[in-house]
Write a protein that holds these residues in place. Structure first.
Motif, mmCIF file in Angstrom:
data_model
loop_
_atom_site.group_PDB
_atom_site.id
_atom_site.type_symbol
_atom_site.label_atom_id
_atom_site.label_comp_id
_atom_site.label_asym_id
_atom_site.label_seq_id
_atom_site.Cartn_x
_atom_site.Cartn_y
_atom_site.Cartn_z
ATOM 1 N N GLN A 72 19.741 -25.322 -13.213
ATOM 2 C CA GLN A 72 18.877 -25.751 -11.678
ATOM 3 C C GLN A 72 17.783 -26.179 -12.042
ATOM 4 N N TRP A 73 17.366 -27.076 -10.964
ATOM 5 C CA TRP A 73 15.687 -27.357 -11.002
ATOM 6 C C TRP A 73 15.070 -26.761 -9.858
ATOM 7 N N VAL A 74 14.023 -26.674 -9.983
ATOM 8 C CA VAL A 74 13.136 -26.068 -8.703
ATOM 9 C C VAL A 74 11.792 -27.056 -8.413
ATOM 10 N N THR A 113 15.348 -40.491 -4.887
ATOM 11 C CA THR A 113 14.702 -39.849 -5.946
ATOM 12 C C THR A 113 15.516 -39.080 -6.883
ATOM 13 N N ALA A 114 15.206 -39.214 -8.259
ATOM 14 C CA ALA A 114 15.740 -38.245 -9.100
ATOM 15 C C ALA A 114 14.753 -37.358 -9.787
ATOM 16 N N LEU A 115 13.584 -37.406 -9.084
ATOM 17 C CA LEU A 115 12.505 -36.555 -9.481
ATOM 18 C C LEU A 115 12.076 -36.930 -11.023
ATOM 19 N N GLN A 116 11.801 -38.143 -11.064
ATOM 20 C CA GLN A 116 11.365 -38.701 -12.490
ATOM 21 C C GLN A 116 9.835 -38.478 -12.714
ATOM 22 N N GLN A 117 9.534 -38.287 -13.753
ATOM 23 C CA GLN A 117 7.977 -37.747 -14.135
ATOM 24 C C GLN A 117 7.351 -38.840 -13.654
ATOM 25 N N SER A 118 6.259 -38.499 -12.844
ATOM 26 C CA SER A 118 5.053 -39.666 -12.440
ATOM 27 C C SER A 118 3.746 -38.737 -11.905
ATOM 28 N N PRO A 119 2.637 -39.690 -12.021
ATOM 29 C CA PRO A 119 1.355 -38.978 -11.548
ATOM 30 C C PRO A 119 1.611 -38.643 -9.971
ATOM 31 N N ASN A 162 23.197 -33.951 -16.538
ATOM 32 C CA ASN A 162 22.946 -34.646 -17.767
ATOM 33 C C ASN A 162 21.206 -34.661 -17.880
ATOM 34 N N GLY A 163 20.707 -33.412 -17.848
ATOM 35 C CA GLY A 163 19.397 -33.221 -18.203
ATOM 36 C C GLY A 163 18.506 -33.586 -17.193
ATOM 37 N N ALA A 164 18.857 -34.173 -15.962
ATOM 38 C CA ALA A 164 18.066 -34.469 -14.950
ATOM 39 C C ALA A 164 18.474 -34.043 -13.592
ATOM 40 N N PRO A 165 17.328 -33.840 -12.445
ATOM 41 C CA PRO A 165 17.653 -33.314 -11.280
ATOM 42 C C PRO A 165 18.775 -34.006 -10.536
ATOM 43 N N SER A 166 19.640 -33.686 -10.017
ATOM 44 C CA SER A 166 20.653 -34.250 -8.881
ATOM 45 C C SER A 166 20.413 -33.721 -7.528
ATOM 46 N N ALA A 167 20.802 -34.441 -6.653
ATOM 47 C CA ALA A 167 20.505 -34.128 -5.434
ATOM 48 C C ALA A 167 20.792 -32.721 -4.857
#
Length: 395
Positions: A72-74, A113-119, A162-167
């Protein structure tokens, strides 16, 4: 006895206070950091700790989410210029495939969004994350924009795929993970629901479709099936049936339109089964409307085939409509009383249908018996009052 009860009450209150304190202000961080202010957020077992530094307009925060699994992601975010998800400037934490915990920033520009890394729109000089005893903690230093100290905040949790946040889910806790925070006063309030206008449209969409496909359509079919057995109801039953189904179709189209708007405003949030059933309902309902314009006369040789088509499509619409209402209720996740109320309406309609079905068969069989006894003359009498023609008209 009264003193004992008073003592027990005091002990209970003390335990509650200590438990609350342990959840927030007395929590021990692994780096021994001490935060002057902390609040337990109202949903999702989340807590926010911080130190505000007025000299340079920065705040050191620690966002802690309990009960987080390795899949899980937070995320915790400030929304500087708006409210809810879109525009949120998020701090995200998840566990990488190699088992390490990663903390990074992500600027949310849309619902897909897939919560990609960004500033972010403001500086974050430092950020890291850790997972301790099923608690995910994000540490960060924020340079507060424009000298402000009060913001809208959002926090969430969802699955990693797959290593990335899902909805994330859209249940009541997720929709209510929004509020405000003031880093000076220490106030953090709940704020209704994520995307208030979208939630309002979701509720409107649900009500319109429940009333149209889930209530009015079955009622219209019952009018056609049971009223026409009464000779005095001919031809009024037909016009009542048409009026009821026309209203149901109009309200259903309005509900379908709100669903399309919700889909366009909520890119990335998909309910495939609910959507596909909704599209099918709209198509079948529209076919029924056009079929009415092509309805053969009662004595036409093709009328029986039109009757079979019209009834089959009608009952399919009713079945799919009721199914999709329950799908929508599961998505909206309202208070249980709303689902119970709808189930009560269906049970009432079903009970009425059973009674009328038995009564209809009783009348039909009785009339057939009388017609058989009276012979051709009796049949002609029934035909002359219009019942025979009316009875042949399809629902």
């Amino acid at each position: 006895m009264g003193k004992i009860l008073t003592l027990l009450f005091c002990i209970l209150i003390s335990n509650l206070i200590l438990s609350s304190a342990q959840d927030c202000s007395s929590y021990s961080f692994t780096n021994n950091a001490i935060y002057a202010t902390c609040v337990s957020l109202p949903v999702q077992n989340s807590h926010l700790h911080w130190n505000y530094l007025p000299a340079n307009g920065t705040v050191d925060v620690a966002y802690r989410h309990t009960g987080v699994s390795t899949s899980q992601w937070v995320a915790w975010a400030l929304n500087v210029d708006g409210r809810g998800m879109v525009g949120a400037q998020a701090l995200v934490a998840l566990i990488n495939s190699n088992g390490s915990v990663e903390g990074y920033t992500s600027s949310v520009t849309g619902y897909g969004t897939a919560l990609q890394q960004s500033p972010l729109s403001f500086d974050v000089p430092a950020i890291r994350a850790e997972r301790v005893n099923d608690d995910m903690v994000i540490y960060a230093t924020l340079v507060l924009p424009s000298g402000r100290t009060s913001f809208n905040q959002v926090w969430q949790m969802g699955p990693v795929s797959n290593g990335a946040p899902s909805a994330h889910n859209m249940d009541s806790e997720n929709r209510n993970s929004v509020g405000t925070v003031d880093f000076v006063t220490g106030q953090a309030d709940a704020g209704g629901g994520v995307g208030g206008s979208i939630l309002h449209r979701r509720n409107t969409h649900g009500v319109l479709n429940a009333v149209s496909w889930g209530v009015l359509m079955p009622m219209g079919a019952m009018v056609a099936r049971y009223l026409k057995v009464f000779k005095v109801a001919h031809p009024a039953w037909f016009y009542i049936h048409v009026a009821c189904q026309a209203i149901a179709y109009g309200v259903g189209v309005a509900g379908w339109g709100t669903g399309l708007k919700l889909g366009s405003d909520s890119e990335g949030i998909k309910y495939t089964t609910h959507r596909n059933i909704g599209i099918t309902l709209f198509v079948l309902g529209t076919l029924q409307v056009f079929a009415l314009l092509l309805r053969p006369k009662p004595d036409h040789k093709y009328r029986i085939y039109w009757n079979i088509y019209h009834a089959s499509v009608g009952y399919a619409v009713i079945s799919l409509g009721i199914t999709n209402v329950f799908k929508g209720l599961d998505i909206l996740d309202p208070e249980k009383k709303w689902k119970h109320a709808y189930i009560g309406v269906l049970i009432s309609l079903a009970a009425i249908a059973v009674i009328l079905e038995a009564f209809t068969w009783f009348i039909v069989l009785k009339r057939k018996k009388e017609e058989k006894q009276q012979g051709p003359a009796g049949n002609g009498a029934y035909a002359s009052n219009g019942y025979g023609h009316g009875h042949s008209q399809a629902a």
